[in-house]
Scaffold this motif. Structure first.
Motif, PDB file in Angstrom:
ATOM      1  N   GLU A 181       0.835  -1.209   0.000  1.00 53.79           N
ATOM      2  CA  GLU A 181       0.000   0.000   0.000  1.00 53.79           C
ATOM      3  C   GLU A 181       0.863   1.250   0.000  1.00 53.79           C
ATOM      4  O   GLU A 181       0.583   2.215  -0.710  1.00 53.79           O
ATOM      5  CB  GLU A 181      -0.914  -0.023   1.232  1.00 53.79           C
ATOM      6  CG  GLU A 181      -1.912   1.111   1.292  1.00 53.79           C
ATOM      7  CD  GLU A 181      -3.178   0.779   0.519  1.00 53.79           C
ATOM      8  OE1 GLU A 181      -3.273  -0.334   0.002  1.00 53.79           O
ATOM      9  OE2 GLU A 181      -4.052   1.662   0.440  1.00 53.79           O
ATOM     10  N   MET A 182       1.919   1.213   0.788  1.00 55.48           N
ATOM     11  CA  MET A 182       2.837   2.357   0.815  1.00 55.48           C
ATOM     12  C   MET A 182       3.410   2.599  -0.567  1.00 55.48           C
ATOM     13  O   MET A 182       3.528   3.732  -1.029  1.00 55.48           O
ATOM     14  CB  MET A 182       3.974   2.098   1.801  1.00 55.48           C
ATOM     15  CG  MET A 182       3.567   2.153   3.243  1.00 55.48           C
ATOM     16  SD  MET A 182       4.910   1.700   4.334  1.00 55.48           S
ATOM     17  CE  MET A 182       5.730   3.269   4.515  1.00 55.48           C
ATOM     18  N   LYS A 183       3.791   1.504  -1.204  1.00 59.95           N
ATOM     19  CA  LYS A 183       4.368   1.636  -2.541  1.00 59.95           C
ATOM     20  C   LYS A 183       3.345   2.248  -3.486  1.00 59.95           C
ATOM     21  O   LYS A 183       3.664   3.149  -4.271  1.00 59.95           O
ATOM     22  CB  LYS A 183       4.804   0.269  -3.036  1.00 59.95           C
ATOM     23  CG  LYS A 183       5.493   0.320  -4.367  1.00 59.95           C
ATOM     24  CD  LYS A 183       5.577  -1.067  -4.968  1.00 59.95           C
ATOM     25  CE  LYS A 183       5.980  -0.974  -6.414  1.00 59.95           C
ATOM     26  NZ  LYS A 183       5.769  -2.258  -7.092  1.00 59.95           N
ATOM     27  N   ALA A 184       2.114   1.753  -3.386  1.00 54.49           N
ATOM     28  CA  ALA A 184       1.075   2.256  -4.269  1.00 54.49           C
ATOM     29  C   ALA A 184       0.827   3.735  -4.026  1.00 54.49           C
ATOM     30  O   ALA A 184       0.527   4.490  -4.948  1.00 54.49           O
ATOM     31  CB  ALA A 184      -0.204   1.464  -4.069  1.00 54.49           C
ATOM     32  N   LEU A 232      -3.451  -3.264   0.684  1.00 50.99           N
ATOM     33  CA  LEU A 232      -4.625  -3.176   1.541  1.00 50.99           C
ATOM     34  C   LEU A 232      -5.857  -2.724   0.778  1.00 50.99           C
ATOM     35  O   LEU A 232      -6.974  -3.016   1.158  1.00 50.99           O
ATOM     36  CB  LEU A 232      -4.371  -2.188   2.682  1.00 50.99           C
ATOM     37  CG  LEU A 232      -3.299  -2.578   3.693  1.00 50.99           C
ATOM     38  CD1 LEU A 232      -3.048  -1.414   4.626  1.00 50.99           C
ATOM     39  CD2 LEU A 232      -3.724  -3.787   4.493  1.00 50.99           C
ATOM     40  N   ASN A 233      -5.596  -1.979  -0.309  1.00 53.51           N
ATOM     41  CA  ASN A 233      -6.692  -1.459  -1.137  1.00 53.51           C
ATOM     42  C   ASN A 233      -7.655  -0.577  -0.342  1.00 53.51           C
ATOM     43  O   ASN A 233      -8.861  -0.723  -0.423  1.00 53.51           O
ATOM     44  CB  ASN A 233      -7.457  -2.599  -1.798  1.00 53.51           C
ATOM     45  CG  ASN A 233      -6.706  -3.098  -3.009  1.00 53.51           C
ATOM     46  OD1 ASN A 233      -6.155  -2.299  -3.760  1.00 53.51           O
ATOM     47  ND2 ASN A 233      -6.651  -4.401  -3.161  1.00 53.51           N
ATOM     48  N   ILE A 234      -7.087   0.287   0.439  1.00 54.54           N
ATOM     49  CA  ILE A 234      -7.919   1.240   1.177  1.00 54.54           C
ATOM     50  C   ILE A 234      -7.810   2.609   0.532  1.00 54.54           C
ATOM     51  O   ILE A 234      -8.795   3.256   0.233  1.00 54.54           O
ATOM     52  CB  ILE A 234      -7.503   1.284   2.654  1.00 54.54           C
ATOM     53  CG1 ILE A 234      -7.889  -0.030   3.320  1.00 54.54           C
ATOM     54  CG2 ILE A 234      -8.160   2.462   3.356  1.00 54.54           C
ATOM     55  CD1 ILE A 234      -7.367  -0.200   4.697  1.00 54.54           C
ATOM     56  N   PHE A 235      -6.578   3.021   0.315  1.00 55.41           N
ATOM     57  CA  PHE A 235      -6.373   4.361  -0.229  1.00 55.41           C
ATOM     58  C   PHE A 235      -6.257   4.291  -1.740  1.00 55.41           C
ATOM     59  O   PHE A 235      -5.806   3.301  -2.300  1.00 55.41           O
ATOM     60  CB  PHE A 235      -5.098   4.973   0.340  1.00 55.41           C
ATOM     61  CG  PHE A 235      -5.156   5.149   1.807  1.00 55.41           C
ATOM     62  CD1 PHE A 235      -5.925   6.142   2.376  1.00 55.41           C
ATOM     63  CD2 PHE A 235      -4.446   4.311   2.640  1.00 55.41           C
ATOM     64  CE1 PHE A 235      -5.987   6.295   3.742  1.00 55.41           C
ATOM     65  CE2 PHE A 235      -4.494   4.463   4.008  1.00 55.41           C
ATOM     66  CZ  PHE A 235      -5.265   5.453   4.559  1.00 55.41           C
ATOM     67  N   THR A 236      -6.682   5.361  -2.354  1.00 56.37           N
ATOM     68  CA  THR A 236      -6.475   5.463  -3.791  1.00 56.37           C
ATOM     69  C   THR A 236      -5.410   6.518  -4.018  1.00 56.37           C
ATOM     70  O   THR A 236      -5.582   7.669  -3.625  1.00 56.37           O
ATOM     71  CB  THR A 236      -7.766   5.884  -4.503  1.00 56.37           C
ATOM     72  OG1 THR A 236      -8.336   6.962  -3.770  1.00 56.37           O
ATOM     73  CG2 THR A 236      -8.728   4.730  -4.593  1.00 56.37           C
ATOM     74  N   PRO A 237      -4.323   6.107  -4.624  1.00 58.92           N
ATOM     75  CA  PRO A 237      -3.266   7.100  -4.847  1.00 58.92           C
ATOM     76  C   PRO A 237      -3.729   8.149  -5.826  1.00 58.92           C
ATOM     77  O   PRO A 237      -4.258   7.824  -6.901  1.00 58.92           O
ATOM     78  CB  PRO A 237      -2.123   6.263  -5.425  1.00 58.92           C
ATOM     79  CG  PRO A 237      -2.765   5.032  -5.941  1.00 58.92           C
ATOM     80  CD  PRO A 237      -3.969   4.787  -5.108  1.00 58.92           C
ATOM     81  N   SER A 238      -3.580   9.397  -5.454  1.00 62.66           N
ATOM     82  CA  SER A 238      -3.999  10.483  -6.338  1.00 62.66           C
ATOM     83  C   SER A 238      -2.789  10.981  -7.091  1.00 62.66           C
ATOM     84  O   SER A 238      -1.698  11.084  -6.545  1.00 62.66           O
ATOM     85  CB  SER A 238      -4.627  11.612  -5.522  1.00 62.66           C
ATOM     86  OG  SER A 238      -3.656  12.138  -4.655  1.00 62.66           O
ATOM     87  N   THR A 239      -3.009  11.284  -8.330  1.00 59.97           N
ATOM     88  CA  THR A 239      -1.887  11.733  -9.153  1.00 59.97           C
ATOM     89  C   THR A 239      -1.705  13.235  -9.068  1.00 59.97           C
ATOM     90  O   THR A 239      -0.664  13.753  -9.427  1.00 59.97           O
ATOM     91  CB  THR A 239      -2.118  11.341 -10.619  1.00 59.97           C
ATOM     92  OG1 THR A 239      -3.447  11.722 -10.975  1.00 59.97           O
ATOM     93  CG2 THR A 239      -1.951   9.848 -10.802  1.00 59.97           C
ATOM     94  N   GLU A 240      -2.724  13.898  -8.570  1.00 61.74           N
ATOM     95  CA  GLU A 240      -2.633  15.360  -8.521  1.00 61.74           C
ATOM     96  C   GLU A 240      -1.560  15.791  -7.512  1.00 61.74           C
ATOM     97  O   GLU A 240      -1.336  15.116  -6.503  1.00 61.74           O
ATOM     98  CB  GLU A 240      -3.980  15.963  -8.127  1.00 61.74           C
ATOM     99  CG  GLU A 240      -4.396  15.661  -6.710  1.00 61.74           C
ATOM    100  CD  GLU A 240      -5.915  15.683  -6.563  1.00 61.74           C
ATOM    101  OE1 GLU A 240      -6.370  16.217  -5.575  1.00 61.74           O
ATOM    102  OE2 GLU A 240      -6.611  15.165  -7.453  1.00 61.74           O
ATOM    103  N   PRO A 241      -0.886  16.870  -7.850  1.00 64.03           N
ATOM    104  CA  PRO A 241       0.213  17.282  -6.986  1.00 64.03           C
ATOM    105  C   PRO A 241      -0.282  17.661  -5.592  1.00 64.03           C
ATOM    106  O   PRO A 241      -1.429  18.077  -5.412  1.00 64.03           O
ATOM    107  CB  PRO A 241       0.812  18.491  -7.714  1.00 64.03           C
ATOM    108  CG  PRO A 241      -0.295  18.972  -8.604  1.00 64.03           C
ATOM    109  CD  PRO A 241      -1.072  17.765  -8.991  1.00 64.03           C
TER     110      PRO A 241
END
Lengths: 606, 466
Positions: A271-274, B326-335
């Protein structure tokens, strides 16, 4: 282009010490004393300057150098105003700040939200107590710390929080963080619920604090984990971006979640990596802690350390988390537990990359790290390699404890390099471990155990005499060693092996004065030595001494003396009489046939 | 090989330029763009030319020179061909721009077209120069080209040039100015052209001495007007204008930061600067020792920050990270928003303190200790700046310090012993480097009060003549 200079000279003392051989530390105690001396000198000077600012107003520097001027530690603003409140907050005067706030409210002045939030931060951070000043002695600091460990009911933090006209996220955050910091975990969660009811969203610090408190408020492992996942989901819903400390808190909490921690910790890393957050050393430390539990018997997941080491190899780390400094010593502990010397080398290589040495922590953690590493080296490596590391680490980086030196002695023994012992003894003396009797005993027994070439025996004898002198002089204020029978026996036999008869003889006499009893083997050695030099006078004396110690083997010894030496009738007679005189009482008490001295005379009297 | 050396040299020259820029920083403040650019050469000619020339002398220049020779021969041909009606027409266009913009942002404004015109116009002058003294032109060419980065070493100009996708050297710019003048006087002979450049320098220095407006976050109205006038010549007017203004503001911000002792910015900019060649055929014929900018119009690439570096570090597939997440957070690409740059709270300070305390901060050698002392401000920052600690005074132009007679206008007699005394005071103050301008004014004001109080006495003694 000048070549890259490595600033490490293993023979040189650390830069922080005075450039004076007398003030170069040789023992760990001296290391502590001298390394603190410079800093404490500075602190003393600072204390004087800050206490008497009026004497230090002359500003020579152009341009002005702020850090050389006295800091204002005292309160300057006396009247009741918000500026005074801010000043008290800045100087971290918790009680004075609370008083000022109360006075302001009584006077009917409204305090700006920023100032009241700052005040709340201050109270929550220091647990409603004045922080311990840096210039106070260390002992008080410890007491203060334990006192702060308790969360007071109905303290100023909650009172002022309730007085706030509008409670925003920051105020809630401060309160929750303070509660978690001072152990009111359940209360922190209640406050969080309260906050949600007021339709506020939490910030990342609040969540970090709550995650670290989660294992405290649930009993079962799955419940703990469910709570953490719940918090993370709420974070996501409230559009709060997690940071490194969030994940480190998560991993740290996972360490207390038992069996499900292993899988979840790896998921967390993914998750950290993601999320594009690079794990710090603390993250890896927590993962290692999850996979290598000190008490767990199963060492199934040994490859995690390898994976972590491949991941971090060659990278430079910057401290981002206070737990970062635990990584090296705990990684080395795992290497020691799993007896994995290759991984240990990798860990040590990582330590040498860039500024990573800073992450080793204070001198205490350093000594733990190097102690473990040296222990592992002694256990696993050939003695030549051990000695190479010994030369590199010992004088400047690591001051081994007695156990470390015993490990080294054992390594010497394993690889048959006992000839190094006199040299090691010098180091032991230098490091101040020469008063540890078990270490000295071990050293002596190793020297006395085997036969060596005459040169080595000679050097052993010198070393043994050195040890003996140590016993005798008692080294001033330090506790003198107490003579033990084995130590005396060993010294004597070393001296005998080195043909130092006179000194050995002195030792034998010392047994009597110190009320110790020499072993029978030692008597045999003496006899062999006397035989080789063919000295009947000494032989008879030996038997007399043996009789005086009431050794059960005395008659046998006497018999062998009579057989071994060609004695005249007169000599024999004197010899037997002497034995009788010495051992009259013993003769009566031991009525066995063969042991009576008179029986020895039987073949002589026709 | 030569190219590398040249790039090295340019870096060095830029470094020198930055230092000199700091030195003349007082005057630069608030003066319009073109003036700044001109001003440095004025200093440069006397101070830095020697250095630069010695530096160039060390380099294996011959090849470059040869190229130059060839090039200049080529130029002659081109020039002969390009003496057309169209060129003259476009020169007039340039002039119009210059008039509108009060010659201020003239160089920044050149579109490709205009530059081409100028290039060809250059050749007009160049030809004359070559005719007069071809030898001199050849030998001079390399050092002149070295000066170019010195002059444009100001990052503001670099930004501008990079953003405008225009290649302009100062050499050419001067030539352009010459052309303007020659077009006025219908191709004056060469010495006259030289004279005009020197007079231009004088103008420039004169403008530099004009009291600078107090620095503010907004640009001066004159500059804005000049920019919009300049932008009017471009096809996409509004875009170019906003772009120009943005760049100018950026520059001002950087300049401010620099004056406040923050010299890191320049290092960052220089480090990020890309030096390359345009593959364009015609432009390849030019001397290689010029800074070129990226084609993407940015001029330089921004520091991508730690996350970019991280991507590279984590892209390697490790089994440690290859598992499902974990699939909890969605990584945002915005700065990242600027929320993190808020004022640090007590908690932040406490955390930083804890982290610092937990790590080993003891210096390992004398150098590290000196680095630490430098950070604490106990040692001078390098490069040595003899105006360190005078950040507040850096805003004050020197003439405020030196020409103090204007403060004697009011409250003092026009002549007589008091006036004479005050002139001496003023002359002393003018030479005093330790007082701030405010202190000097207060000093004079004290005398004003004093003499006004003693007016009676002075009148009795018949010295207070007014």
């Amino acid at each position: 282009i000048p070549k890259k200079k490595t600033w490490y000279d293993p023979t040189a003392p650390h830069y922080m010490f005075q450039d004076d051989p007398y003030l170069t530390p040789r023992t760990s105690a001296e290391f502590k004393l001298y390394s603190l001396s410079q800093e404490s000198g500075r602190m003393a000077a600072n204390h004087i300057v800050n206490k008497n600012p009026k004497f230090f107003q002359k500003d020579f520097a152009e341009p002005h150098i702020p850090c050389l001027m006295p800091e204002t530690m005292e309160l300057c603003i006396e009247e009741v105003s918000e500026a005074a409140l801010l000043e008290r907050i800045m100087l971290r005067k918790v009680k004075a700040a609370v008083d000022m706030y109360d006075q302001l409210l009584q006077a009917g002045t409204t305090v700006s939200p920023d100032a009241s939030n700052d005040l709340l931060d201050l109270i929550c951070l220091y647990g409603d107590r004045d922080p311990v000043q840096d210039d106070k002695p260390e002992a008080e600091d410890v007491v203060g710390y334990y006192l702060c460990g308790l969360y007071l009911e109905n303290n100023n933090a909650e009172r002022i929080f309730n007085l706030l006209p509008e409670r925003d996220t920051r105020a809630y955050s401060a309160l929750i963080r303070g509660m978690v910091k001072y152990g009111a975990h359940v209360k922190a969660f209640n406050t969080y619920t309260d906050m949600l009811n007021n339709r506020l969203t939490a910030d990342v610090h609040t969540f970090n604090a709550l995650i670290s408190a989660a294992p405290e408020v649930r009993e079962r492992y799955t419940e703990k984990w469910d709570l953490i996942v719940d918090l993370l989901n709420q974070m996501n819903e409230q559009k709060v971006k997690p940071n490194l400390l969030t994940f480190n808190a998560l991993l740290k909490a996972l360490r207390r979640c038992g069996s499900l921690a292993r899988a979840q910790s790896l998921h967390t890393l993914s998750e950290m990596k993601a999320m594009g957050i690079a794990p710090s050393l603390a993250s890896f430390d927590h993962v290692l802690g999850i996979f290598y539990k000190a008490a767990s018997p199963s060492q199934g997941q040994t490859d995690i350390l390898q994976e972590v080491m491949t991941e971090v190899a060659g990278r430079t780390f910057v401290a981002q988390d206070p737990d970062d400094v635990n990584f090296f010593s705990s990684a080395m502990r795992i290497c020691l537990d799993t007896k994995d010397i290759e991984a240990a080398y990798k860990v040590h290589d990582l330590l040498r990359v860039g500024e990573n040495w800073r992450m080793l922590g204070d001198s205490f953690q350093q000594s733990i790290y190097y102690g473990r590493m040296f222990n592992l080296l002694c256990m696993m490596e050939h003695i030549d390699v051990v000695l190479k590391w010994y030369k590199e680490l010992i004088p400047s980086l690591y001051y081994p404890n007695p156990q470390g030196m015993r490990d080294l002695l054992q390594a010497l023994d394993t690889d048959n390099r006992l000839d190094m012992i006199p040299q090691i003894w010098k180091d032991i003396r230098r490091m101040g471990h020469d008063n540890k009797s078990d270490l000295v005993d071990e050293l002596l027994s190793l020297m006395a155990r085997d036969k060596h070439s005459p040169e080595i025996q000679e050097s052993f004898a010198v070393c043994a005499l050195d040890v003996k002198s140590l016993y005798e002089q008692g080294q001033g204020a330090r506790m003198a060693l107490e003579w033990t029978a084995t130590a005396m026996t060993n010294i004597t036999s070393v001296l005998l092996a080195a043909q130092k008869k006179q000194q050995a003889w002195d030792m034998l006499k010392l047994f009597k004065t110190k009320n110790r009893v020499p072993s029978e083997e030692l008597m045999e050695e003496f006899l062999a030595s006397i035989k080789s030099s063919n000295d009947p006078q000494h032989a008879m004396e030996l038997v007399q001494i043996s009789a005086s110690f009431c050794l059960p083997s005395t008659p046998k010894l006497a018999e062998r003396v009579l057989q071994a030496f060609e004695l005249s009738e007169e000599q024999k007679y004197d010899y037997c009489l002497g034995l009788l005189e010495l051992g009259t009482t013993d003769v009566n008490s031991t009525p066995s046939e063969g042991s009576h001295p008179l029986h020895l005379l039987r073949p002589l009297t026709p | 090989m030569v190219g590398e050396k040249v790039i090295e040299l340019q870096d060095y020259v830029k470094m020198v330029a930055e230092q000199s820029e700091q030195r003349v920083g007082v005057k630069m403040e608030g003066v319009t763009e073109s003036v700044k650019i001109e001003e440095i050469p004025v200093k440069m000619d006397s101070e830095k030319m020697e250095e630069i020339q010695t530096k160039t002398a060390l380099l294996p220049i011959p090849e470059v020179k040869l190229e130059d020779v060839k090039e200049s021969e080529e130029m002659k041909e081109i020039m002969l061909a390009s003496k057309t009606e169209e060129v003259k027409q476009k020169l007039e266009v340039t002039m119009a721009v210059v008039k509108e913009g009060e010659t201020i942002v003239e160089i920044q404004v050149k579109t490709e077209e205009v530059v081409d015109v100028k290039k060809e116009g250059d050749k007009v002058v160049e030809e004359q120069m070559l005719e007069v003294n071809k030898e001199e032109q050849q030998t001079e060419a390399p050092p002149k080209d070295e000066i170019q980065p010195v002059k444009s070493g100001k990052e503001s100009l670099l930004d501008l040039l990079g953003a405008m996708k225009v290649e302009v050297t100062n050499k050419r710019k001067f030539k352009a100015l010459k052309v303007q003048r020659t077009s006025e006087t219908a191709a004056r002979p060469m010495p006259a052209a030289m004279e005009s450049t020197t007079s231009m320098f004088q103008e420039a220095t004169g403008m530099a001495d004009v009291p600078a407006p107090a620095p503010s976050e907004t640009l001066s109205p004159e500059l804005v007007a000049a920019v919009s006038a300049a932008a009017a010549t471009l096809p996409s007017q509004s875009q170019a204008e906003s772009e120009l203004l943005k760049k100018l503001r950026q520059h001002e911000a950087i300049g401010e930061a620099q004056k406040n002792g923050d010299v890191n910015n320049i290092g960052v900019i220089i480090a990020d600067m890309k030096v390359g060649k345009k593959p364009n055929g015609r432009q390849n014929a030019r001397p290689a020792n010029q800074i070129r900018f990226d084609e993407d119009g940015r001029g330089y690439t921004h520091d991508r920050g730690i996350t970019a570096e991280l991507d590279g570090g984590l892209r390697r597939r490790r089994s440690l990270f290859s598992g499902k997440r974990l699939n909890i957070f969605t990584p945002s690409t915005e700065p990242e928003a600027d929320t993190d740059i808020a004022v640090p709270t007590l908690w932040d300070m406490e955390l930083a303190n804890q982290v610092a305390l937990s790590t080993n901060q003891m210096p390992r050698n004398g150098f590290e200790e000196m680095i630490q002392w430098t950070k604490e401000g106990r040692l001078w920052q390098y490069p040595i700046n003899n105006e360190a600690g005078l950040e507040a005074e850096a805003q004050v132009p020197f003439h405020e310090h030196v020409f103090l007679e204007k403060h004697l206008e009011e409250g003092f007699p026009r002549q007589g012993p008091v006036r004479h005394f005050m002139e001496l005071v003023v002359s002393g103050l003018a030479k005093n480097p330790y007082y701030t301008i405010q202190q000097k004014r207060e000093h004079i004001a004290w005398f004003r009060d004093y003499f006004q109080q003693k007016e009676e006495v002075l009148k009795e003694a018949e010295v207070y003549l007014n």
